[in-house]
Design an enzyme around this catalytic site. Structure first.
Site, PDB file in Angstrom:
ATOM      1  N   ARG A 125       0.820  -1.205   0.000  1.00 21.83           N
ATOM      2  CA  ARG A 125       0.000   0.000   0.000  1.00 21.83           C
ATOM      3  C   ARG A 125       0.856   1.259   0.000  1.00 21.83           C
ATOM      4  NH1 ARG A 125      -5.157  -0.114   1.947  1.00 21.83           N
ATOM      5  NH2 ARG A 125      -4.871   1.761   3.175  1.00 21.83           N
TER       6      ARG A 125
ATOM      7  N   ARG B 175      10.065   6.207  -2.153  1.00 22.78           N
ATOM      8  CA  ARG B 175      10.401   7.201  -3.190  1.00 22.78           C
ATOM      9  C   ARG B 175      11.851   7.647  -3.071  1.00 22.78           C
ATOM     10  NH1 ARG B 175       5.534  10.233  -1.584  1.00 22.78           N
ATOM     11  NH2 ARG B 175       3.787   9.241  -2.641  1.00 22.78           N
TER      12      ARG B 175
ATOM     13  N   ARG C 198      -9.118  -6.730  13.410  1.00 17.76           N
ATOM     14  CA  ARG C 198      -8.552  -5.832  14.411  1.00 17.76           C
ATOM     15  C   ARG C 198      -9.584  -4.736  14.662  1.00 17.76           C
ATOM     16  NH1 ARG C 198      -4.654  -7.620  17.322  1.00 17.76           N
ATOM     17  NH2 ARG C 198      -3.562  -5.623  17.516  1.00 17.76           N
TER      18      ARG C 198
ATOM     19  N   ARG D 210      -0.786   5.675  16.397  1.00 17.39           N
ATOM     20  CA  ARG D 210      -0.665   7.011  15.811  1.00 17.39           C
ATOM     21  C   ARG D 210      -1.520   8.013  16.560  1.00 17.39           C
ATOM     22  NH1 ARG D 210      -3.549   5.542   9.941  1.00 17.39           N
ATOM     23  NH2 ARG D 210      -5.461   4.720  10.803  1.00 17.39           N
TER      24      ARG D 210
ATOM     25  N   GLU E 122      -4.663   6.375  18.856  1.00 14.37           N
ATOM     26  CA  GLU E 122      -5.319   5.195  18.289  1.00 14.37           C
ATOM     27  C   GLU E 122      -4.592   3.935  18.761  1.00 14.37           C
ATOM     28  OE1 GLU E 122      -6.242   6.034  14.172  1.00 14.37           O
ATOM     29  OE2 GLU E 122      -6.019   3.916  13.711  1.00 14.37           O
TER      30      GLU E 122
ATOM     31  N   TYR F 212      -9.531  -5.539   2.836  1.00 16.21           N
ATOM     32  CA  TYR F 212      -8.986  -4.255   3.298  1.00 16.21           C
ATOM     33  C   TYR F 212      -9.153  -3.242   2.166  1.00 16.21           C
ATOM     34  CZ  TYR F 212      -5.162  -1.433   5.518  1.00 16.21           C
ATOM     35  OH  TYR F 212      -4.378  -0.463   6.115  1.00 16.21           O
TER      36      TYR F 212
ATOM     37  N   ASP G  65     -10.041   0.461   0.358  1.00 17.51           N
ATOM     38  CA  ASP G  65     -10.065   1.911   0.529  1.00 17.51           C
ATOM     39  C   ASP G  65     -11.429   2.441   0.082  1.00 17.51           C
ATOM     40  OD1 ASP G  65      -7.524   2.154   1.567  1.00 17.51           O
ATOM     41  OD2 ASP G  65      -6.579   2.317  -0.406  1.00 17.51           O
TER      42      ASP G  65
HETATM   43  N1  UDP Z   1       2.958   0.789   8.403  1.00 17.03           N
HETATM   44  C1  UDP Z   1       4.042   0.725   9.263  1.00 17.03           C
HETATM   45  N2  UDP Z   1       4.533   1.874   9.792  1.00 17.03           N
HETATM   46  C2  UDP Z   1       3.974   3.083   9.546  1.00 17.03           C
HETATM   47  C3  UDP Z   1       2.877   3.152   8.659  1.00 17.03           C
HETATM   48  C4  UDP Z   1       2.382   1.979   8.111  1.00 17.03           C
HETATM   49  O1  UDP Z   1       4.554  -0.360   9.561  1.00 17.03           O
HETATM   50  O2  UDP Z   1       4.456   4.090  10.095  1.00 17.03           O
HETATM   51  C5  UDP Z   1       2.454  -0.494   7.835  1.00 17.03           C
HETATM   52  C6  UDP Z   1       1.406  -1.106   8.785  1.00 17.03           C
HETATM   53  O3  UDP Z   1       1.514  -2.516   8.724  1.00 17.03           O
HETATM   54  C7  UDP Z   1       0.103  -0.623   8.170  1.00 17.03           C
HETATM   55  C8  UDP Z   1       0.421  -0.694   6.684  1.00 17.03           C
HETATM   56  O4  UDP Z   1       1.799  -0.274   6.595  1.00 17.03           O
HETATM   57  O5  UDP Z   1      -0.985  -1.459   8.535  1.00 17.03           O
HETATM   58  C9  UDP Z   1      -0.453   0.166   5.787  1.00 17.03           C
HETATM   59  O6  UDP Z   1      -0.395   1.509   6.236  1.00 17.03           O
HETATM   60  P1  UDP Z   1      -1.578   2.561   5.958  1.00 17.03           P
HETATM   61  O7  UDP Z   1      -1.084   3.901   6.351  1.00 17.03           O
HETATM   62  O8  UDP Z   1      -2.061   2.358   4.564  1.00 17.03           O
HETATM   63  O9  UDP Z   1      -2.692   2.050   6.996  1.00 17.03           O
HETATM   64  P2  UDP Z   1      -4.162   2.619   7.373  1.00 17.03           P
HETATM   65  O10 UDP Z   1      -4.116   4.126   7.345  1.00 17.03           O
HETATM   66  O11 UDP Z   1      -5.126   1.995   6.383  1.00 17.03           O
HETATM   67  O12 UDP Z   1      -4.359   2.077   8.762  1.00 17.03           O
END
Ligand code: UDP
Length: 383
Positions: A173, A177, A249, A279, A300, A348, A350
């Site tokens: 996902r 870069r 989850r 986060r 969260e 999962y 979007d």
């Molecule tokens: N992820 C991570 N560290 C981060 C951000 C994301 O390990 O700082 C991993 C984590 O497994 C997460 C996945 O990347 O579930 C996808 O991240 P995304 O930001 O797309 O998750 P969402 O916002 O859908 O919870």
């Protein structure tokens, strides 16, 4: 000719799009939701004390390359351009995400240019031809140092599993870069609804052919024989969990009000395993065009979804896929019901994909009706 009644379980994005499309085509539509509001998990509401628009079930940022979806949503409200940016705090330092030249240079204390950084990372990455797990994907993309710092701890907290068990698709996902481009998503459209998602979904459901029943859970037994049912609730709940529980989850949120600017950005991730939350969201930064003195911030926490909790993320590991297979088989033996959305298809998804699939599903239903056949239980395959 009298059109077939349509019953829909769930007033989230998937349910609302299907309801709207089929009501416009002349079907009488009944929409049910066990909650007392529409918009499912993208529900937004203004906090009474601060006036800040809060993403009640966690941050939802709209992004897509699908122009039909984008045009469709804009029929129901105004969106404003919004480039989502995320930072992460690891070992007492703050880095930009997704991994970019800025992250790499800051982490390693270098000043590498793009081609140099590519070589530098290639030297550290493990050459894995076809990565299957999250860990293999990370090691082959960015090497062990960056993986351990930014992904391992966060992912263990978020999913409650080792990244060695999780599929590579979760990490795919996120881009890596070799430039200073800092936008979290790579899609051409990135936007926020000016007044949040709730009015958009309410506007979709505001049609003379739609009757909305909030705080009203729906079960199969209540649906009239001649109606077609679209089920956007959990797939296992439809069958009364007879084949076991599909693993999810769930999230716990801790809201606080602070003066001024709490963290200077919309989302700050916490990669260290010792920090119990994943986060912090500071909602007012999702709407930089608004001005608020005070701020609402949300910590969260992720944990296993138990009975009565709200399911958020389908886990989809081997054990869950076995359970899923049993429900898919059960669903395939049913007539007059179609499963849609993140919970109905246990994927999962979007927001833009939910809207795309809901539009496709409504179209497929109208075609099936025109040909006098029944719409199958899945328009988008869950396995
Ligand atoms: N992820 C991570 N560290 C981060 C951000 C994301 O390990 O700082 C991993 C984590 O497994 C997460 C996945 O990347 O579930 C996808 O991240 P995304 O930001 O797309 O998750 P969402 O916002 O859908 O919870």
């Amino acid at each position: 000719m009298k059109k077939r009644p349509v019953w829909i379980a769930g007033a989230g994005l998937s349910g609302a799009v299907i309801a709207r499309q089929l009501a416009e085509a002349g079907h009488p539509v009944e929409v049910f939701d066990s909650r007392d509001h529409v918009a499912g998990n993208c529900y937004t509401e203004r906090d009474a004390e601060t006036g800040v628009l809060v993403h009640h079930y966690g941050p939802h940022i709209f992004h897509t390359n699908d122009m039909e979806v984008w045009d469709y949503l804009r029929r129901f409200g105004t969106f404003r351009e919004y480039a989502h940016r995320v930072w992460t705090t690891v070992g007492g330092r703050v880095y930009p995400l997704p991994i970019s030249l800025a992250t790499i240079n800051q982490f390693y204390g270098r000043s590498l240019r793009p081609a140099e950084a590519r070589d530098f990372i290639a030297e550290r990455a493990d050459p894995i031809a076809a990565p299957e797990t999250f860990e293999e994907q990370a090691l082959s993309m960015i090497g062990r140092d960056l993986y351990e710092a930014f992904f391992r701890g966060y992912t263990e907290k978020q999913w409650g599993r080792s990244p060695r068990e999780l599929p590579a698709s979760i990490l795919k996902r996120l881009p890596v870069r070799f430039s200073y481009e800092g936008s979290y998503f790579a899609h051409s459209v990135q936007a926020m609804p000016e007044d949040g998602y709730t009015p958009i979904v309410s506007a979709m459901l505001d049609h003379p052919g739609i009757r909305l029943h909030l705080s009203t859970p729906l079960s199969r037994a209540e649906v009239p024989k001649d109606a077609h049912l679209f089920w956007s609730g959990p797939l296992d709940a439809y069958f009364g969990h007879v084949h076991g529980d599909l693993g999810y989850r769930t999230l716990d949120f801790e809201h606080e009000i602070h003066p001024g600017d709490f963290q200077g950005c919309p989302v700050m991730n916490y990669g260290d395993p010792e920090v119990p939350f994943t986060r912090i969201t500071e909602h007012k930064h999702f709407m930089p065009w608004e001005d608020h003195d005070k701020s609402v911030v949300t910590r969260e926490y992720s944990r296993a979804c138990e009975n009565g909790d709200i399911p958020y993320y389908p886990i989809r590991l081997v054990a869950e896929k076995d359970v899923l297979r049993r429900y898919v088989q059960a669903a395939e033996g049913c007539d007059g019901v179609t499963f849609v959305g993140r919970l109905g298809t246990y994927r999962y998804l979007d927001m833009d994909v939910c809207v795309r699939e809901a539009l496709d599903c409504a179209r497929a239903f109208l075609n099936a009706e025109a040909s006098g056949v029944s719409l199958p239980p899945f328009v988008a395959a869950p396995l």
